[in-house]
Design an enzyme around this catalytic site. Structure first.
Site, PDB file in Angstrom:
ATOM      1  N   CYS A 264       0.832  -1.208   0.000  1.00  0.00           N
ATOM      2  CA  CYS A 264       0.000   0.000   0.000  1.00  0.00           C
ATOM      3  C   CYS A 264       0.869   1.261   0.000  1.00  0.00           C
ATOM      4  CB  CYS A 264      -0.917  -0.046   1.223  1.00  0.00           C
ATOM      5  SG  CYS A 264      -1.790   1.481   1.581  1.00  0.00           S
TER       6      CYS A 264
ATOM      7  N   CYS B 120       0.035   3.866   2.654  1.00  0.00           N
ATOM      8  CA  CYS B 120       0.439   3.369   3.981  1.00  0.00           C
ATOM      9  C   CYS B 120       1.920   3.668   4.220  1.00  0.00           C
ATOM     10  CB  CYS B 120       0.218   1.860   4.083  1.00  0.00           C
ATOM     11  SG  CYS B 120      -1.500   1.329   3.880  1.00  0.00           S
TER      12      CYS B 120
END
Length: 106
Positions: A31, A34
């Site tokens: 991600c 993230c």
């Protein structure tokens, strides 16, 4: 203090039973957003040392905790106080916005 990894097995003891407010970052290696907020969370963990605990749950390795909280997208941040969710935030944000969010919730 740096962010701490938490698993499904340690979620209750590290988050729900914590004496301190806890920010939980649900994230995954793949991600991009993230990884983008990771350094800000590390800095905030040091700044809030002793006041707020910041932990990370890898959703690929620990599917149970995010499922129980209805996490549908990551990064998903949840702030727990006294074992209960008091606020949550989905998506990446700059460090200042994350700090304001934490301050408003604690």
């Amino acid at each position: 203090m740096a962010t701490q990894p938490v698993t499904d097995a340690t979620f209750d003891s590290e988050v729900r039973q914590s004496d301190l407010p806890v920010v939980v970052d649900f994230w995954a290696e793949w991600c991009g957003p993230c990884r983008q907020i990771g350094p800000a969370l590390e800095e905030l963990a040091a700044e809030y040392d002793g006041k707020v605990k910041i932990v990370k749950v890898n959703v690929d390795e620990n599917p149970q905790s995010p499922s129980q909280l209805g996490v549908r997208g990551i990064p998903a941040l949840f702030l727990f106080k006294d074992g209960e969710v008091v606020s949550n935030k989905i998506g990446a944000a700059p460090k200042a916005a994350l700090k304001n969010w934490i301050d408003s919730a604690i």
